[in-house]
Design an enzyme around this catalytic site. Structure first.
Site, PDB file in Angstrom:
ATOM      1  N   ARG A   3     -51.285   2.927 -14.432  1.00 43.01           N
ATOM      2  CA  ARG A   3     -49.912   2.398 -14.336  1.00 43.01           C
ATOM      3  C   ARG A   3     -49.758   1.163 -15.234  1.00 43.01           C
ATOM      4  O   ARG A   3     -48.771   1.021 -15.958  1.00 43.01           O
ATOM      5  CB  ARG A   3     -49.616   2.062 -12.868  1.00 43.01           C
ATOM      6  CG  ARG A   3     -48.249   1.434 -12.605  1.00 43.01           C
ATOM      7  CD  ARG A   3     -48.067   1.351 -11.090  1.00 43.01           C
ATOM      8  NE  ARG A   3     -47.059   0.406 -10.664  1.00 43.01           N
ATOM      9  CZ  ARG A   3     -45.763   0.697 -10.547  1.00 43.01           C
ATOM     10  NH1 ARG A   3     -45.318   1.883 -10.873  1.00 43.01           N
ATOM     11  NH2 ARG A   3     -44.906  -0.215 -10.112  1.00 43.01           N
ATOM     12  N   HIS A  62     -39.928  -1.774 -10.181  1.00 39.96           N
ATOM     13  CA  HIS A  62     -40.055  -3.176  -9.773  1.00 39.96           C
ATOM     14  C   HIS A  62     -38.692  -3.708  -9.348  1.00 39.96           C
ATOM     15  O   HIS A  62     -37.704  -3.537 -10.064  1.00 39.96           O
ATOM     16  CB  HIS A  62     -40.587  -4.034 -10.919  1.00 39.96           C
ATOM     17  CG  HIS A  62     -42.039  -3.841 -11.192  1.00 39.96           C
ATOM     18  ND1 HIS A  62     -42.626  -4.185 -12.387  1.00 39.96           N
ATOM     19  CD2 HIS A  62     -43.045  -3.357 -10.411  1.00 39.96           C
ATOM     20  CE1 HIS A  62     -43.917  -3.912 -12.340  1.00 39.96           C
ATOM     21  NE2 HIS A  62     -44.184  -3.400 -11.159  1.00 39.96           N
ATOM     22  N   ARG A  85     -47.559   4.637  -8.973  1.00 35.62           N
ATOM     23  CA  ARG A  85     -48.532   4.089  -8.024  1.00 35.62           C
ATOM     24  C   ARG A  85     -49.288   5.280  -7.434  1.00 35.62           C
ATOM     25  O   ARG A  85     -48.753   6.394  -7.388  1.00 35.62           O
ATOM     26  CB  ARG A  85     -47.839   3.318  -6.898  1.00 35.62           C
ATOM     27  CG  ARG A  85     -46.991   2.141  -7.348  1.00 35.62           C
ATOM     28  CD  ARG A  85     -46.303   1.504  -6.137  1.00 35.62           C
ATOM     29  NE  ARG A  85     -45.523   0.338  -6.511  1.00 35.62           N
ATOM     30  CZ  ARG A  85     -44.215   0.339  -6.770  1.00 35.62           C
ATOM     31  NH1 ARG A  85     -43.536   1.485  -6.690  1.00 35.62           N
ATOM     32  NH2 ARG A  85     -43.573  -0.765  -7.102  1.00 35.62           N
ATOM     33  N   LYS A 131     -41.923   1.989  -3.001  1.00 36.89           N
ATOM     34  CA  LYS A 131     -42.041   1.051  -1.885  1.00 36.89           C
ATOM     35  C   LYS A 131     -40.712   0.925  -1.156  1.00 36.89           C
ATOM     36  O   LYS A 131     -39.656   0.928  -1.773  1.00 36.89           O
ATOM     37  CB  LYS A 131     -42.466  -0.328  -2.410  1.00 36.89           C
ATOM     38  CG  LYS A 131     -43.923  -0.383  -2.860  1.00 36.89           C
ATOM     39  CD  LYS A 131     -44.311  -1.798  -3.243  1.00 36.89           C
ATOM     40  CE  LYS A 131     -45.796  -1.897  -3.565  1.00 36.89           C
ATOM     41  NZ  LYS A 131     -46.198  -3.259  -3.928  1.00 36.89           N
ATOM     42  N   HIS A 143     -54.519   2.511 -10.372  1.00 29.84           N
ATOM     43  CA  HIS A 143     -53.476   1.562 -10.761  1.00 29.84           C
ATOM     44  C   HIS A 143     -53.617   1.134 -12.225  1.00 29.84           C
ATOM     45  O   HIS A 143     -52.637   0.724 -12.851  1.00 29.84           O
ATOM     46  CB  HIS A 143     -53.527   0.331  -9.847  1.00 29.84           C
ATOM     47  CG  HIS A 143     -52.167  -0.216  -9.522  1.00 29.84           C
ATOM     48  ND1 HIS A 143     -51.247   0.470  -8.760  1.00 29.84           N
ATOM     49  CD2 HIS A 143     -51.556  -1.367  -9.892  1.00 29.84           C
ATOM     50  CE1 HIS A 143     -50.142  -0.257  -8.644  1.00 29.84           C
ATOM     51  NE2 HIS A 143     -50.298  -1.365  -9.332  1.00 29.84           N
ATOM     52  N   TYR A 201     -46.655  -8.145 -17.873  1.00 28.07           N
ATOM     53  CA  TYR A 201     -47.159  -7.356 -19.001  1.00 28.07           C
ATOM     54  C   TYR A 201     -46.899  -8.019 -20.350  1.00 28.07           C
ATOM     55  O   TYR A 201     -47.469  -7.619 -21.350  1.00 28.07           O
ATOM     56  CB  TYR A 201     -46.534  -5.953 -18.985  1.00 28.07           C
ATOM     57  CG  TYR A 201     -46.934  -5.178 -17.765  1.00 28.07           C
ATOM     58  CD1 TYR A 201     -48.211  -4.627 -17.661  1.00 28.07           C
ATOM     59  CD2 TYR A 201     -46.071  -5.035 -16.687  1.00 28.07           C
ATOM     60  CE1 TYR A 201     -48.600  -3.946 -16.523  1.00 28.07           C
ATOM     61  CE2 TYR A 201     -46.448  -4.351 -15.544  1.00 28.07           C
ATOM     62  CZ  TYR A 201     -47.720  -3.814 -15.476  1.00 28.07           C
ATOM     63  OH  TYR A 201     -48.110  -3.143 -14.337  1.00 28.07           O
TER      64      TYR A 201
END
Length: 298
Positions: A247, A270, A148, A172, A244, A279
């Site tokens: 990524r 994730h 990110r 995150k 992004h 994806y």
């Protein structure tokens, strides 16, 4: 408890207890501020502890005519989190957002770049300028490690474990993960660190950040966005891309190359595999080609 106090306490909870990023905290609190503005405009005098589902439903109906379903769903999610917090802290006995349905938005498919497009963008970097080596190392790291933009600008020299073949990423919620780093990415990072960054007038408290601006300070998100947009214009790329996008391309190309979805999930950081599954759509065209080529009923 008034709205000011509730929002301030909610902000602290998201920061300290949940460990969310600045941007996430800002968005959550803005969702509650929207509700507060609505109540003021309508002259509805009610506190966070006494507001009823009917008023919230009225608010959601009002914004549904102003924003798209995705933004509406985001606001509903933010308000649910706010009232969950109040229940968690025993300020309320129930969450008044519980029965309010989130609109169906469908899954937004991420934009991606082909390998040729990524190569073109990187080749367009002007290496005659000192920031050129930095920009090349930056894009190679974005694409080569699937970071990110916030993870990229916060990458530190002390996070680089080149001998072990990994870099440490703080994602995150301050969750850390180790991401493998390819030899090519290591090569360009080493060139930048040892031949360019070494000669910058590094400012105090910025000594450990990998990517610096010309004044020796940590590179900003906005600057990374600007660099990517300028390169897209320079190469005549007819796509609306951002940092992004690199990524997304990282994950897509790994999947197309046969990588396991759970391995991609770990590298991207994730929390849920369902986030990574977005994806999978990008492989469907390839699967259709296989079916058409090899199935006896083609």
């Amino acid at each position: 408890m008034n709205w000011n106090t509730a929002i301030k306490d909610f902000n602290s909870y998201l920061k300290i207890e949940r460990g969310l990023s600045y941007n996430s905290i800002t968005n959550y609190c803005l969702d509650v501020q929207k509700l507060r503005v609505f109540l003021n405009e309508k002259g509805i005098e009610v506190s966070p502890l006494t507001i009823e589902p009917e008023i919230l439903q009225q608010f959601i109906y009002e914004i549904s005519g102003e924003v798209n379903p995705r933004s509406q769903a985001r606001t509903i999610s933010g308000l649910k989190s706010f009232f969950d917090y109040l229940v968690f802290e025993d300020y309320r006995k129930n969450n008044p957002m519980e029965l309010i349905e989130t609109p169906k938005t469908g899954r937004k498919l991420p934009d991606t770049l082909s390998e040729d497009e990524i190569d073109s963008l990187i080749k367009a970097i002007d290496l005659s300028k000192s920031e050129g080596e930095r920009n090349r190392a930056m894009l190679e790291t974005l694409y080569g490690c699937g970071l990110r933009v916030s993870e990229l600008i916060n990458l530190r020299l002390s996070d680089l474990f080149f001998e072990e073949g990994f870099i440490k990423i703080t994602g995150k919620g301050n969750k850390q993960r180790f991401v493998p780093i390819a030899n090519l990415t290591k090569k360009y990072l080493n060139i930048y660190i040892n031949q360019v960054r070494l000669h910058l007038p590094v400012q105090k408290e910025h000594e450990d950040f990998v990517f610096l601006n010309r004044r020796g300070k940590q590179l900003t998100r906005a600057m990374v966005f600007t660099i990517v947009k300028q390169l897209a214009r320079k190469t005549g790329l007819n796509k609306n891309i951002s940092p992004h996008t690199f990524r997304h391309s990282f994950a897509t190309h790994l999947l197309q190359g046969g990588a396991d979805l759970r391995a991609i999930q770990q590298m991207l950081g994730h929390e849920s595999i369902t986030t990574t599954e977005v994806y999978m759509h990008l492989d469907r065209l390839d699967l259709a080609k296989v079916l058409n080529k090899y199935h006896p009923r083609k």
